[in-house]
Design an enzyme around this catalytic site. Structure first.
Site, PDB file in Angstrom:
ATOM      1  N   ASP A 140      -3.315-104.976 -65.515  1.00  0.00           N
ATOM      2  CA  ASP A 140      -2.626-103.823 -64.914  1.00  0.00           C
ATOM      3  C   ASP A 140      -1.495-103.346 -65.825  1.00  0.00           C
ATOM      4  O   ASP A 140      -1.067-104.056 -66.727  1.00  0.00           O
ATOM      5  CB  ASP A 140      -2.052-104.190 -63.540  1.00  0.00           C
ATOM      6  CG  ASP A 140      -1.062-105.354 -63.608  1.00  0.00           C
ATOM      7  OD1 ASP A 140      -1.321-106.304 -64.379  1.00  0.00           O
ATOM      8  OD2 ASP A 140      -0.036-105.324 -62.893  1.00  0.00           O
ATOM      9  N   GLU A 141      -1.032-102.130 -65.551  1.00  0.00           N
ATOM     10  CA  GLU A 141       0.159-101.563 -66.197  1.00  0.00           C
ATOM     11  C   GLU A 141       0.207-101.830 -67.705  1.00  0.00           C
ATOM     12  O   GLU A 141       1.147-102.443 -68.206  1.00  0.00           O
ATOM     13  CB  GLU A 141       1.423-102.110 -65.516  1.00  0.00           C
ATOM     14  CG  GLU A 141       1.506-101.686 -64.063  1.00  0.00           C
ATOM     15  CD  GLU A 141       2.813-102.067 -63.375  1.00  0.00           C
ATOM     16  OE1 GLU A 141       3.463-103.040 -63.821  1.00  0.00           O
ATOM     17  OE2 GLU A 141       3.177-101.399 -62.391  1.00  0.00           O
ATOM     18  N   VAL A 142      -0.824-101.372 -68.404  1.00  0.00           N
ATOM     19  CA  VAL A 142      -0.836-101.545 -69.867  1.00  0.00           C
ATOM     20  C   VAL A 142      -0.001-100.415 -70.467  1.00  0.00           C
ATOM     21  O   VAL A 142      -0.522 -99.414 -70.947  1.00  0.00           O
ATOM     22  CB  VAL A 142      -2.283-101.567 -70.420  1.00  0.00           C
ATOM     23  CG1 VAL A 142      -2.285-101.958 -71.897  1.00  0.00           C
ATOM     24  CG2 VAL A 142      -3.138-102.546 -69.626  1.00  0.00           C
TER      25      VAL A 142
END
Length: 448
Positions: A140-142
């Site tokens: 997530d949230e790269v």
């Protein structure tokens, strides 16, 4: 499946506390734990640099799994494989693997060393979890993906976009897991997938990869996913420095998820595989601590029982009160009446005191006492002079307040040390107690 997320990238509890918590999770209706180890895993060899000084030992990891087995809880380890890898990329040794040189958040997927490192991290974690049938690869949230030079070059040469590039890396990770650990099932968060088109997803899809998500369900059906999980939250989502868990907020979150669950049958052949009740302990490796686990146990109990009973029914409420040894719960005020009999209840009550009274009582004494303002101002204190007659008018009151809080804080520290390692105790005190108590300490020192 109902997994409770244990986020160990902050305030990782001692195993002796998990011994008390696991039976409760089971009684409340959980049948698994999602363990996000980060630097608490006992990495060895080349990877030893990633370990926290307080990391669990190999024996601890084994003990955690035995406890889980004893209480019929499936263990799902979580290893971040793309974003949220500050605990890796903060080290000089791995700095060259950053997507953007300045930021330690995300891997550069184009450097061969990235996949090599991930393979060795995943292997060490999986080898110590041979009973587990699932692994969670985060993803997530790269942040900043596509902003590095390597990514820009890749996109221009391959006429690709960030979504395609993201899926390429995920497929490489999944490819490794499929070949090396046949039969291990993979979970990942879905926020990055939400931005990717059905066509791109369909081309890239590896069967039985499960995103955790919601209004995007139709999109996932069209993309060929067979099963989804949902991720709710029982703590750690209402502010990076939140110290007290808002009960009605988290209950509403679960009631909303129940509505989504009721819609899933209409989306056949898609089926709901499980729910992860997330309990974030930090927003990322560098942020401060959110609510401690003992503080959020009433919230966790309410949320789990809401899922089990299809709502926060009278039956659910009764069970929560019985299992936690409480008399009543005030959802809107986020308070519980009764002494309580759950693991860490002493910390629950003491944090309530800190949260509700510490700052207020000290600021009141320092700012509303006119004798302090008039005869013991920063000006007087700096130059060390004052009229004893006026100083004595507030002295005994301030000394008493100081003594009461110091004695309270000693007890709180002792309770925290039973459950947490020294770094957590120190950090929590620095963040939540010292900013106020230090003002009082300084005043008392100058007064004396």
């Amino acid at each position: 499946m109902r997994l409770v997320h244990l986020d160990l990238k902050g305030a990782a509890p001692r195993v002796s506390y998990l011994e008390q918590v696991f039976p409760l999770l089971s009684q409340l209706g959980a049948n698994g734990v999602l363990i996000e180890y980060e630097d608490m895993f006992p990495f060895k060899g080349e990877l030893e640099i990633l370990r926290s000084p307080y990391a669990y030992s190999e024996e601890d990891i084994e003990r955690i799994q035995q406890l889980a087995e004893q209480h019929k809880l499936e263990v799902v380890p979580l290893v971040q494989t793309f974003g949220h890898v500050e605990f890796i990329l903060k080290h000089e040794k791995y700095q060259h693997l950053r997507e953007v040189e300045r930021f330690p958040n995300s891997f550069n997927p184009h450097v061969p060393d990235t996949l090599a490192l991930l393979k060795s991290i995943l292997s060490q974690v999986i080898e110590k979890h041979r009973r587990s049938t699932w692994i969670h690869i985060g993803a997530d949230e790269v942040f900043h993906l596509g902003e590095g030079m390597d990514s820009k070059n890749w996109m221009s040469h391959n006429k690709g976009d960030v979504g395609t590039m993201y899926l390429k890396h995920i497929k490489e990770v999944l490819g490794f897991l499929t070949v090396q650990y046949w039969g291990l099932r993979v979970l990942m968060w879905d926020d990055m997938l939400r931005k990717i088109s059905v066509g791109t997803l369909r081309v890239a899809l590896v069967a039985r990869t499960c995103p955790t998500a919601v209004p995007f369900l139709t999109k996932y059906v069209e993309s060929g996913f067979e099963a989804v999980w949902f991720a709710s939250a029982f703590k750690g989502t209402t502010g990076p420095a939140q110290a007290w868990t808002p009960l009605s907020y988290h209950l509403k979150n679960h009631l909303s998820w129940l509505k989504v669950m009721q819609a899933v049958p209409r989306l056949a052949p898609l089926r709901l595989q499980g729910v992860v009740l997330t309990g974030w302990q930090r927003y990322d490796h560098y942020s401060v601590l959110c609510e401690l686990l003992p503080v959020s146990i009433p919230s966790l109990a309410i949320c789990l029982q809401t899922l089990v009973n299809g709502g926060f029914t009278e039956e659910a409420k009764r069970k929560v009160l019985d299992l936690l040894g409480l008399e009543s719960v005030q959802l809107e005020q986020s308070t519980c009446e009764g002494r309580g009999a759950f693991p860490g209840v002493e910390i629950y009550h003491m944090v309530e005191q800190v949260n509700g009274h510490l700052k207020e009582s000290i600021l009141k004494a320092l700012e509303e006492e006119s004798a302090i303002k008039g005869w013991f101002s920063p000006y007087h204190r700096k130059r060390q002079f004052g009229n004893p007659r006026n100083m004595e008018s507030f002295g005994s009151k301030v000394l008493k307040l100081h003594e009461d809080w110091e004695s309270f804080v000693r007890d709180l520290r002792a309770q925290l040390e039973r459950i947490y390692f020294p770094d957590t105790v120190e950090e929590w005190m620095e963040e939540n107690v010292n900013p106020y108590l230090d003002q009082l300490r300084d005043l008392v020192r100058d007064y004396r």
